[in-house]
Design an enzyme around this catalytic site. Sequence first.
Site, mmCIF file in Angstrom:
data_model
loop_
_atom_site.group_PDB
_atom_site.id
_atom_site.type_symbol
_atom_site.label_atom_id
_atom_site.label_comp_id
_atom_site.label_asym_id
_atom_site.label_seq_id
_atom_site.Cartn_x
_atom_site.Cartn_y
_atom_site.Cartn_z
ATOM 1 C CG ASP A 168 -20.797 91.409 15.077
ATOM 2 O OD1 ASP A 168 -19.648 91.046 15.397
ATOM 3 O OD2 ASP A 168 -21.020 92.174 14.113
ATOM 4 C CG HIS A 230 -16.728 92.564 14.295
ATOM 5 N ND1 HIS A 230 -18.030 92.507 13.838
ATOM 6 C CD2 HIS A 230 -15.973 92.935 13.230
ATOM 7 C CE1 HIS A 230 -18.057 92.828 12.552
ATOM 8 N NE2 HIS A 230 -16.823 93.090 12.155
ATOM 9 C CB SER A 402 -17.777 94.744 9.651
ATOM 10 O OG SER A 402 -17.801 93.391 9.317
#
Length: 471
Positions: A168, A230, A402
């Site tokens: 990520d 994220h 996600s």
Amino acid sequence: MSVPHSTRARSLCAAVAVALSVVAPVTAQESRLNLSGMEPGGRYDRFIVQYRDGSAAYADAAALKRSLRSIGRRMGVVLTHLHRTATGADVVSTSRKLDQAEAVSIMGRIASDPSMEYIEVDHLNLPTLQPDDPGYGNQWAYWGPHGIDAEEAWKLSEGNGTVVAVLDTGITRHSDLDDNLELQPGYDFISSPVVSNDGDGRDSDPSDPGDWQRAGQCGPGQPARDSSWHGTHVAGTIAAVTYNGQGVAGVAHGGWVVPVRVMGTCGGFDSDIADAIVWASGGSVAGVPDITYPAEVINLSLGRRGQCSATFQRAVNSAVRRGATLVVAAGNDAINAAGATPASCDNVITVAATTHAGRRALFSNYGHKVDVAAPGVRILSTINSGRTRPGNETYGFLSGTSMAAPHVSGVVAIIQSVAGKPKTPEEVEALVTSTATATRARPSRSIGAGIVNAKAALDAAIPPLPAPAEN
């Protein structure tokens, strides 16, 4: 359901008064009766009795049994001595379960013996499985009617000892996550200094410096955007520290996360992501030290439009041969996942997103390439407050496939933690899909087998007990 305190107190006092009116004197026994934890409607058949050192009941097992037999006969039950505890108390049982009034009555009868110090119920304790993390009440995906049934699964496993690689944006320091990142440091696989935003190419620091972008930086007409943090959010869903009275809970909070940085400003290249897949699964990448503890699960909450590339598929295949299960977000373009990558790759578990109502989120990709779904709307997890560079740790809600994928990665981790022999990626996929909770998805917008069910998957994964040997 708990009883309001005042009602419980009144009921208990009434029961004690009725029971102790049968056995006199009441005041001589009250100090020796421990009625804590007894509830109206409760049923009791085991008691702990502590006799004074030197008393006949303490020193002579036969005398104790005679006393219990006599009391039981008068009370209409059989009292049996089970064993003596390490602290010198005796555990006794009744031949049938007693209601609250009967239990208090027989406890009062035993307490009439002046050689006894105390008597109390031998309560059956259950694991405390609802986390005390204050944000847990907002983590509907774990316990809600269309969640993943995590609470029941945690009775069997919390993912202890498993390793999940999160490919990520990297990771930011967070006190609700750091303890589960300590097994090994991870790596930064971004080769382009322009994308990396940290001044260099690949290095051993997977920290997330921020992935903000200026207007037009990532293409004509592209707006400015703050950093997403994220990777920190995804990692928190998988393995936020739990039962620590802070923040949120993670699905596989007994396991380890390895942060692998593959995305920065404007995204991440296929080649970097493919190398990271190989490395995280235990393969060698030139110029990069081998991973010490290869990941059993690799989470890929990333993607783009287009069919699975040969680069991705080769990397996936090599990781699967080494035993890693790859969990991939289906994508957020509301298109058939066959047109998204790596969601359309073979040998991965592709995950769609569902809502509080158990339906496909409108943004979620769908179709025959989707294997299973998981909650992906307003998911609360660890994050950072910085608009560009890292600021203070905090918590935040994000939505997307996600956010759905790490729920499945966590479930895969707890499956592997209970497997007598590690499950192959093919076996894991079969378990996850065959035990999913069916949804009412439209056939034209199918989202796989349904919503992942952690408890059902674990029940199917746990090896059966060996058959008893024949005499």
